[in-house]
Design a protein around this motif. Structure first.
Motif, mmCIF file in Angstrom:
data_model
loop_
_atom_site.group_PDB
_atom_site.id
_atom_site.type_symbol
_atom_site.label_atom_id
_atom_site.label_comp_id
_atom_site.label_asym_id
_atom_site.label_seq_id
_atom_site.Cartn_x
_atom_site.Cartn_y
_atom_site.Cartn_z
ATOM 1 N N GLN A 1 1.228 -30.820 -16.469
ATOM 2 C CA GLN A 1 2.941 -31.022 -15.580
ATOM 3 C C GLN A 1 2.194 -31.338 -13.994
ATOM 4 O O GLN A 1 3.121 -31.755 -13.391
ATOM 5 C CB GLN A 1 3.202 -29.632 -15.877
ATOM 6 C CG GLN A 1 4.628 -29.564 -14.911
ATOM 7 C CD GLN A 1 5.300 -28.418 -14.987
ATOM 8 O OE1 GLN A 1 4.718 -27.288 -15.511
ATOM 9 N NE2 GLN A 1 6.507 -28.180 -14.514
ATOM 10 N N SER B 1 13.470 -27.054 -18.884
ATOM 11 C CA SER B 1 12.421 -26.188 -18.918
ATOM 12 C C SER B 1 11.535 -26.204 -20.070
ATOM 13 O O SER B 1 12.462 -25.602 -20.836
ATOM 14 C CB SER B 1 12.932 -24.583 -18.256
ATOM 15 O OG SER B 1 11.835 -23.987 -18.326
ATOM 16 N N SER B 2 10.577 -26.328 -20.122
ATOM 17 C CA SER B 2 9.595 -26.327 -21.363
ATOM 18 C C SER B 2 8.583 -25.587 -21.104
ATOM 19 O O SER B 2 7.713 -25.768 -20.386
ATOM 20 C CB SER B 2 9.462 -28.031 -21.693
ATOM 21 O OG SER B 2 8.201 -27.759 -22.629
ATOM 22 N N ALA B 3 8.422 -24.355 -21.949
ATOM 23 C CA ALA B 3 7.281 -23.492 -21.849
ATOM 24 C C ALA B 3 5.861 -24.313 -22.264
ATOM 25 O O ALA B 3 5.103 -24.270 -21.569
ATOM 26 C CB ALA B 3 7.270 -22.536 -22.859
ATOM 27 N N ALA B 4 6.006 -25.119 -23.305
ATOM 28 C CA ALA B 4 4.948 -25.888 -23.526
ATOM 29 C C ALA B 4 4.444 -26.919 -22.354
ATOM 30 O O ALA B 4 3.138 -27.091 -21.953
ATOM 31 C CB ALA B 4 5.333 -27.112 -24.623
ATOM 32 N N ASP C 1 5.109 -26.158 -18.949
ATOM 33 C CA ASP C 1 4.601 -25.163 -17.990
ATOM 34 C C ASP C 1 3.222 -24.679 -18.332
ATOM 35 O O ASP C 1 2.561 -24.337 -17.168
ATOM 36 C CB ASP C 1 5.600 -24.018 -18.050
ATOM 37 C CG ASP C 1 7.077 -24.513 -17.453
ATOM 38 O OD1 ASP C 1 7.222 -25.500 -16.948
ATOM 39 O OD2 ASP C 1 8.125 -23.660 -17.564
ATOM 40 N N ASP C 2 3.069 -24.712 -19.468
ATOM 41 C CA ASP C 2 1.647 -24.032 -19.726
ATOM 42 C C ASP C 2 0.349 -24.897 -19.810
ATOM 43 O O ASP C 2 -0.661 -24.528 -19.885
ATOM 44 C CB ASP C 2 1.661 -23.358 -21.389
ATOM 45 C CG ASP C 2 2.720 -22.301 -21.484
ATOM 46 O OD1 ASP C 2 2.836 -21.401 -20.232
ATOM 47 O OD2 ASP C 2 2.709 -21.777 -22.463
ATOM 48 N N THR C 3 0.720 -26.114 -19.492
ATOM 49 C CA THR C 3 -0.398 -27.235 -19.427
ATOM 50 C C THR C 3 -0.364 -27.714 -17.857
ATOM 51 O O THR C 3 0.415 -27.665 -17.236
ATOM 52 C CB THR C 3 0.039 -28.268 -20.452
ATOM 53 O OG1 THR C 3 -1.242 -29.383 -20.280
ATOM 54 C CG2 THR C 3 1.116 -29.212 -20.155
ATOM 55 N N ARG C 4 -1.626 -28.007 -17.551
ATOM 56 C CA ARG C 4 -2.055 -28.432 -16.362
ATOM 57 C C ARG C 4 -1.362 -29.986 -16.369
ATOM 58 O O ARG C 4 -1.648 -30.670 -15.071
ATOM 59 C CB ARG C 4 -3.798 -28.377 -16.030
ATOM 60 C CG ARG C 4 -4.036 -26.993 -15.952
ATOM 61 C CD ARG C 4 -5.437 -27.049 -15.602
ATOM 62 N NE ARG C 4 -6.024 -25.584 -15.679
ATOM 63 C CZ ARG C 4 -7.001 -25.173 -14.826
ATOM 64 N NH1 ARG C 4 -7.294 -26.026 -13.875
ATOM 65 N NH2 ARG C 4 -7.111 -24.067 -14.768
ATOM 66 N N THR D 1 7.822 -28.926 -27.373
ATOM 67 C CA THR D 1 6.776 -27.895 -28.058
ATOM 68 C C THR D 1 5.189 -28.125 -27.855
ATOM 69 O O THR D 1 4.605 -26.939 -27.928
ATOM 70 C CB THR D 1 7.083 -27.668 -29.468
ATOM 71 O OG1 THR D 1 6.616 -29.037 -30.438
ATOM 72 C CG2 THR D 1 8.645 -27.525 -30.006
ATOM 73 N N SER D 2 4.925 -29.206 -27.625
ATOM 74 C CA SER D 2 3.477 -29.462 -27.092
ATOM 75 C C SER D 2 3.410 -30.836 -26.297
ATOM 76 O O SER D 2 4.353 -31.809 -26.359
ATOM 77 C CB SER D 2 2.660 -29.608 -28.604
ATOM 78 O OG SER D 2 2.974 -30.584 -29.312
#
Length: 145
Positions: free
Chosen positions: A96, A86-89, A91-94, A57-58
């Motif tokens: 990754q 696949s984790s939206a958290a 994916d939303d961070t650089r 989640t984060s």
């Protein structure tokens, strides 16, 4: 609050596998638990840790750095750490991008077990530029070379 849990799966690979799942935050505390489980599992020899990140989640920088340390520990002992899901958290961070330069994130557990060694996966991987190529392109764009 995050939790780390073992998952039971049979793995058709030459390495013994241990499945783990992160639920919640990927932070220093969670990665410490992964490191302890990985080190314990690797005492009998090389091991493949399959880490399901679907329920992350984060993501904190300490979590990414910690995973890189676990990856180094396992590879030094002849094993590997493979992330899948696949984790939206994530994916939303650089972060990754930094993690992806060292440890590929697979779409499914089966792909992680396979490790990209099937002919179809190898063909797709061959078309994808490596981190060094991407680095060179980025610096050429800014006029550094």
């Amino acid at each position: 609050m995050s939790t780390l849990s073992r998952v039971s799966h049979a793995t058709p690979t030459s390495l013994t596998a241990c499945d783990l799942r992160i639920q919640g935050a990927m932070d220093a505390a969670t990665v410490l638990a992964i490191r302890q489980d990985s080190a314990k599992a690797a005492t009998d020899g090389p091991i493949l840790i399959l880490l399901d990140i679907t329920e992350v989640t984060s993501v904190g920088a300490s979590g990414v750095v910690g995973l890189l340390e676990v990856l180094h520990l396992l590879r030094a002992r002849g094993g590997d750490l493979r992330l899948f899901g696949s984790s939206a958290a994530l994916d939303d961070t650089r972060l990754q991008a930094h993690l992806g330069q060292v440890a590929r994130i697979y779409g499914t557990r089966e792909e992680a077990v396979d490790g990209g060694t099937s002919p179809v996966r190898a063909r797709h991987a061959a078309r994808r530029p490596g981190w060094l190529t991407m680095f060179a392109r980025r610096h050429r764009t800014f006029g550094w070379g």
